[in-house]
Design a protein around this motif. Structure first.
Motif, PDB file in Angstrom:
ATOM      1  N   VAL A 170       0.958   4.326  -2.979  1.00 14.48           N
ATOM      2  CA  VAL A 170       0.775   5.745  -2.668  1.00 14.48           C
ATOM      3  C   VAL A 170       1.986   6.553  -3.137  1.00 14.48           C
ATOM      4  O   VAL A 170       1.845   7.631  -3.729  1.00 14.48           O
ATOM      5  CB  VAL A 170       0.552   5.941  -1.151  1.00 14.48           C
ATOM      6  N   SER A 171       3.185   6.025  -2.903  1.00 14.41           N
ATOM      7  CA  SER A 171       4.407   6.723  -3.306  1.00 14.41           C
ATOM      8  C   SER A 171       4.489   6.874  -4.821  1.00 14.41           C
ATOM      9  O   SER A 171       4.833   7.948  -5.334  1.00 14.41           O
ATOM     10  CB  SER A 171       5.638   5.973  -2.785  1.00 14.41           C
ATOM     11  N   TRP A 202       2.017   6.884  -6.919  1.00 14.48           N
ATOM     12  CA  TRP A 202       0.957   7.814  -7.326  1.00 14.48           C
ATOM     13  C   TRP A 202       1.439   9.258  -7.229  1.00 14.48           C
ATOM     14  O   TRP A 202       1.256  10.053  -8.154  1.00 14.48           O
ATOM     15  CB  TRP A 202      -0.262   7.575  -6.439  1.00 14.48           C
ATOM     16  N   TRP A 206      -5.944  -3.328  -1.158  1.00 15.80           N
ATOM     17  CA  TRP A 206      -6.597  -3.102   0.137  1.00 15.80           C
ATOM     18  C   TRP A 206      -7.598  -4.217   0.471  1.00 15.80           C
ATOM     19  O   TRP A 206      -7.653  -4.700   1.600  1.00 15.80           O
ATOM     20  CB  TRP A 206      -7.304  -1.750   0.129  1.00 15.80           C
ATOM     21  N   PHE A 260      -4.541   0.346  -5.826  1.00 16.36           N
ATOM     22  CA  PHE A 260      -4.553   0.488  -4.367  1.00 16.36           C
ATOM     23  C   PHE A 260      -5.798  -0.169  -3.777  1.00 16.36           C
ATOM     24  O   PHE A 260      -5.725  -0.900  -2.780  1.00 16.36           O
ATOM     25  CB  PHE A 260      -4.503   1.974  -3.996  1.00 16.36           C
ATOM     26  N   MET A 304      -4.654   4.310  -8.469  1.00 21.81           N
ATOM     27  CA  MET A 304      -5.696   4.377  -7.440  1.00 21.81           C
ATOM     28  C   MET A 304      -6.545   3.106  -7.448  1.00 21.81           C
ATOM     29  O   MET A 304      -6.935   2.594  -6.398  1.00 21.81           O
ATOM     30  CB  MET A 304      -6.567   5.607  -7.665  1.00 21.81           C
ATOM     31  N   LEU A 342       0.828  -1.209   0.000  1.00 24.64           N
ATOM     32  CA  LEU A 342       0.000   0.000   0.000  1.00 24.64           C
ATOM     33  C   LEU A 342       0.862   1.259   0.000  1.00 24.64           C
ATOM     34  O   LEU A 342       0.580   2.223  -0.726  1.00 24.64           O
ATOM     35  CB  LEU A 342      -0.928  -0.013   1.216  1.00 24.64           C
TER      36      LEU A 342
END
Length: 521
Positions: A363-364, A366, A473, A469, A466, A359
């Motif tokens: 995020v990094s 993105w 999740w 992700f 996104m 996760l």
């Protein structure tokens, strides 16, 4: 020291789960243990299995910046350039069908040797290529061989590593991708100055060097104890565990417990193992494993990493960095940043957890892709805006660490450990099949997109990351902590759950028979 299974005494110590002290004895200051030092040294041979894939991506980046390579093959762009790069994953798709047979039938060492032989053949053809078809065929052979050694190498390390070091050792596997990238990056940086065909033939041929090393030395690596037990050679498996995991003591607590887990789990798996693709659809646990493998394979190829792995040169050209020196130097140094970050991140799965790293990595990436998009857009408006161009370069450097956080060592650890032994090589074949399919898609789409819409291609990946992700999740469970055999409980339930399910099935069958007899009466 135990040197032969016939000399191995029958274990007499009571079976007890190893204590923290037992594990720390081998995880801390492991270099003080002679046989464990030997095991870790020999593990370098399967560890370099992924080296060829890293070498290939960086080499193709470098060759696109070498004038003699471009002129020799007619300055390929767009779809033609896509064919050059897509030939490699196309071979990989063919190679996935060669992973399971040699590795499961004749052992992990034979599997490595088969893949390494194909890589050597491909490197010879690539270094000697005289035209486009020959170069493409060489890359098909390289792709096939590299996926075989990678598909065998990952479970091999997982199965022979000491349990106290398994997470880190397996996580280190994919870090050798970056080491291959560094080698190729500095090779092309060093050879682009050669005035002639040697500027690209030398790095093309050098791609076979790690495979030659594997062919010569893999026979000295101890065979997987899990494979030995699966072939009815439990005495040899115990000898291997005692020698390398217990410093010659078959009554070592770690050895006793590990041997018991392996034999018990494989006996249980053997009763139900059909070891076919259909088995991934038969239970909720296996269906979840299949979904995770497919999603992980997609994320590993469709997160924007193709820009850095195969098409760095066109991206650099789009922000005004056009010389051979600039592009080959950036390619080489960025690979060093990638490798150092990958080495450090390989130590994190056991500390932070696998799911957390996946996760955090997404995020990094993105954030980095958004920054690359913004910088490229600003440079497109004003080609004199050097600050925007250099900002893009900085974030291109940062992309690899962001990717490596979750999809380098962590991914190389996660996929083999969620698969039970009898499905491990088959599952990795599925994973690599999906991964190489999407690598082909990426290799065809990215150069065409860069040629036609340039930086406007990047926002697609901003949105897609996104989606990735969300998939991670909801799909990916945490596997930090349990042993390799115990991880199966996360997906399939504990042995107690299985006994309860079996009892319930028997009860249901009994009720059904009773009702049938009553109806017949």
């Amino acid at each position: 020291m135990v040197t032969h299974p016939d000399a191995l005494p029958v274990p007499t110590a009571p079976l007890m789960e190893p204590t923290a002290a037992d594990m720390e004895r081998y995880s801390k200051r492991w270099w003080r243990h002679k046989n464990l030092r030997s095991l870790n040294a020999w593990m370098l041979i399967p560890l370099i299995s992924i080296f060829a894939q890293g070498f290939d991506g960086s080499m193709m980046n470098g060759l696109q910046s070498v004038s003699h390579w471009r002129s020799y093959f007619g300055t390929p762009t767009g779809a033609t350039l896509g064919i050059f790069n897509a030939a490699y994953p196309l071979g990989g798709i063919a190679g996935v069908f060669l992973i399971r047979i040699p590795a499961d039938r004749w052992g992990r060492r034979v599997g490595i040797a088969v893949g390494a032989s194909l890589c050597c053949l491909g490197a010879v053809l690539q270094g000697a290529a005289v035209n486009l078809p020959m170069f493409v065929i060489s890359r098909v052979a390289l792709g096939a061989g590299s996926v075989v050694v990678a598909g065998v190498g990952a479970p091999y390390i997982t199965e022979i590593a000491h349990p106290a070091q398994r997470s880190t050792a397996t996580a280190l596997f994919l870090t050798f991708y970056a080491l291959g990238s560094i080698t190729a990056g500095w090779t092309t940086f060093g050879t682009f100055r050669i005035n002639g065909e040697a500027s690209w033939r030398i790095p093309s041929a050098l791609q076979g060097l790690p495979s030659i090393i594997q062919l010569l030395l893999v026979w000295f690596v101890p065979e997987s104890p899990r494979w030995l037990v699966s072939k009815g050679r439990a005495d040899e498996a115990l000898a291997m565990l005692a020698r390398y995991h217990g410093e010659g003591d078959p009554n070592d607590a770690v050895v006793r417990f590990e041997y018991h887990e392996i034999t018990t789990m494989l006996a249980s798996e053997k009763e139900m193992a059909r070891s076919s693709l259909w088995e991934f659809a038969t239970t909720p646990g296996n269906r979840r494993r299949l979904a995770i493998m497919i999603w992980a394979a997609i994320c590993s190829q469709m997160s924007g990493n193709a820009f850095v792995s195969y098409y760095l040169a066109p991206v650099l050209t789009s922000v005004g960095l056009t010389t051979d020196l600039q592009q080959t130097l950036i390619n080489a140094t960025s690979q060093m940043v990638s490798w150092f970050s990958a080495l450090y991140f390989a130590t994190l799965p056991e500390k932070l957890g696998r799911r957390t790293l996946f996760l955090g990595s997404l995020v990094s990436m993105w954030i980095v892709i958004i920054a690359i998009t913004a910088g490229s857009a600003e440079f497109d408006k004003d080609n004199d805006n050097k600050a925007a161009g250099y900002a893009v370069v900085v974030f291109l450097y940062l992309f690899s660490p962001a990717y490596n956080l979750g999809f380098n060592g962590n991914l190389g650890l996660y996929i083999p450990e969620i698969l039970p032994y009898h499905l491990r090589t088959l599952g990795l074949s599925v994973f690599y099949f999906v991964q190489f399919c999407f690598m082909i898609l990426s290799n065809f789409a990215v150069p065409v997109g860069l040629e036609n819409i340039q930086w406007r291609l990047y926002p697609i990946f901003v949105a897609w990351v996104m989606v990735e992700f969300a998939g991670v999740w909801f799909l990916f469970p945490e596997t930090k902590g349990p042993s390799l055999e115990e991880i199966a409980w996360i997906f399939d339930g504990t042995p107690e759950d299985k006994l309860a399910r079996d009892a319930l099935d028997v009860e249901k069958a009994s009720v059904a028979v009773t009702e049938k007899v009553a109806a017949g009466g």
